[in-house]
Design a protein around this motif. Structure first.
Motif, PDB file in Angstrom:
ATOM      1  N   CYS A 141     -74.009  -7.102   9.548  1.00  0.00           N
ATOM      2  CA  CYS A 141     -73.415  -8.245  10.270  1.00  0.00           C
ATOM      3  C   CYS A 141     -73.400  -7.938  11.760  1.00  0.00           C
ATOM      4  O   CYS A 141     -72.338  -7.765  12.378  1.00  0.00           O
ATOM      5  N   LEU A 189     -74.113  -8.324   2.582  1.00  0.00           N
ATOM      6  CA  LEU A 189     -73.722  -8.219   3.985  1.00  0.00           C
ATOM      7  C   LEU A 189     -72.933  -6.933   4.190  1.00  0.00           C
ATOM      8  O   LEU A 189     -71.940  -6.684   3.504  1.00  0.00           O
ATOM      9  N   TYR A 204     -69.372  -5.362   8.100  1.00  0.00           N
ATOM     10  CA  TYR A 204     -68.615  -6.547   8.523  1.00  0.00           C
ATOM     11  C   TYR A 204     -67.334  -6.110   9.220  1.00  0.00           C
ATOM     12  O   TYR A 204     -66.584  -5.273   8.710  1.00  0.00           O
ATOM     13  N   ARG A 253     -64.008  -7.834  10.640  1.00  0.00           N
ATOM     14  CA  ARG A 253     -63.266  -9.103  10.691  1.00  0.00           C
ATOM     15  C   ARG A 253     -62.640  -9.353  12.061  1.00  0.00           C
ATOM     16  O   ARG A 253     -62.231 -10.473  12.367  1.00  0.00           O
ATOM     17  N   SER A 299     -69.407 -11.152  13.583  1.00  0.00           N
ATOM     18  CA  SER A 299     -69.624 -10.874  12.161  1.00  0.00           C
ATOM     19  C   SER A 299     -69.579 -12.149  11.339  1.00  0.00           C
ATOM     20  O   SER A 299     -70.400 -12.358  10.445  1.00  0.00           O
ATOM     21  N   ASP A 300     -68.622 -13.027  11.637  1.00  0.00           N
ATOM     22  CA  ASP A 300     -68.522 -14.302  10.921  1.00  0.00           C
ATOM     23  C   ASP A 300     -69.730 -15.183  11.221  1.00  0.00           C
ATOM     24  O   ASP A 300     -70.260 -15.854  10.326  1.00  0.00           O
ATOM     25  N   ALA A 351     -72.683 -13.784   9.318  1.00  0.00           N
ATOM     26  CA  ALA A 351     -72.519 -14.052   7.888  1.00  0.00           C
ATOM     27  C   ALA A 351     -72.857 -15.507   7.569  1.00  0.00           C
ATOM     28  O   ALA A 351     -73.549 -15.798   6.585  1.00  0.00           O
ATOM     29  N   VAL A 376     -68.548  -8.789   0.769  1.00  0.00           N
ATOM     30  CA  VAL A 376     -69.077  -8.227   2.009  1.00  0.00           C
ATOM     31  C   VAL A 376     -68.537  -6.805   2.139  1.00  0.00           C
ATOM     32  O   VAL A 376     -67.423  -6.505   1.727  1.00  0.00           O
ATOM     33  N   PRO A 432     -67.212  -3.934   4.430  1.00  0.00           N
ATOM     34  CA  PRO A 432     -66.654  -3.822   5.780  1.00  0.00           C
ATOM     35  C   PRO A 432     -67.167  -2.592   6.522  1.00  0.00           C
ATOM     36  O   PRO A 432     -67.611  -1.616   5.918  1.00  0.00           O
TER      37      PRO A 432
END
Length: 270
Positions: free
Chosen positions: A162, A195, A198, A200, A205-206, A209, A224, A226
């Motif tokens: 991501c 993915l 990631y 948050r 990242s969003d 994605a 996903v 992290p």
């Protein structure tokens, strides 16, 4: 849990640092934890999957190189790991020479497929370990090794980070998949896209994605992985993250991913 032919997944992306080896090790561990018998084939000259499962270089007497170049029986290279029900065919720097060694061999793209098929046939006779899943940890390139893995595989599992330009280069991977389908392995499919890395806290990242899901649709796993320091630390201790820190977010994510992979496999077989 073994019944019939194992499912063979190539964990592939020509970009480095996207989580191929981390995914191979921890997905394999999670599948083994729920009773599946798993074999990882370390097909990268860096041998990181082997290191991450505690296999010392001095103990890699036979490797995936010997299987594809010298055609030794696969079982001669298999080593058990610290994870119950998880075995590995180690890799080492000799794999960097496969391209040259097989350059004039017209059958060069089928070497790993033939080795795995021969093993499966012998294991059906009851003398060898039978595996539910075989995961091939591929190098960060679309080389002869990767083509071998794609030709041997039933399906691909594609880790995708991501990060900015995550989709860069994937068009080349997809073109390679089509080339393999058109001649070497007509039944090759993409089992899923996972993915990875990631964060948050990072809006990027969003965005990435969302972009990947728009491109691949239902092929993208809901799970996903992290960005997690424990995932990065674990290989230096020769352990999967699931043994190094079972409760860390990375370990929990790979447990969920394994569940999702099994659900897809169940739906496919239905």
């Amino acid at each position: 849990m073994v019944s019939g032919k194992p499912r063979i997944f190539a964990v592939v992306n020509q970009k480095g640092g996207v989580g191929k080896t981390t995914t191979s090790i921890n997905l394999g561990t999670a599948l083994a934890a729920v009773g599946r018998r798993v074999l990882i084939v370390d097909f990268d000259a860096q041998g990181n999957a082997s290191t991450g499962l505690g296999i010392e270089r001095k103990d890699r007497h036979q490797t995936s190189y010997d299987i594809v170049v010298d055609r030794i029986p696969l079982e001669e290279a298999v080593l058990s790991t610290i994870v119950p029900r998880l075995d590995i065919v180690p890799g080492d720097e000799n794999l960097s020479g496969v391209e040259t060694e097989l350059a004039n061999d017209a059958h060069r793209s089928y070497k790993l497929r033939d080795a795995l098929q021969d093993y499966v046939e012998r294991s059906a006779q009851g003398e060898l370990v039978k595996y539910d899943y075989i995961l091939i940890d591929c190098p960060p390139s679309l080389s002869s090794l990767t083509l071998n893995a794609m030709t041997a595989a039933d399906a691909l599992l594609v880790p995708l980070q991501c990060e900015f330009l995550a989709l860069e280069g994937l068009s080349q991977l997809l073109r390679t998949v089509e080339v393999v389908r058109s001649g070497l392995n007509p039944n090759l499919e993409i089992q899923g896209v996972v993915l990875t890395m990631y964060d948050r806290r990072n809006n990027l990242s969003d965005q990435v994605a969302d972009e990947v899901r728009a491109f691949f649709g239902a092929k993208v796993y809901n799970t996903v992985i992290p960005r997690n320091v424990r995932l990065s630390e674990a290989p230096s201790f020769g352990k999967p993250a699931l043994l190094y820190d079972y409760r860390c977010p990375g370990s929990e994510a790979y447990i969920r991913l394994a569940s999702e992979v099994l659900q897809r496999e169940k739906a496919r077989a239905a």
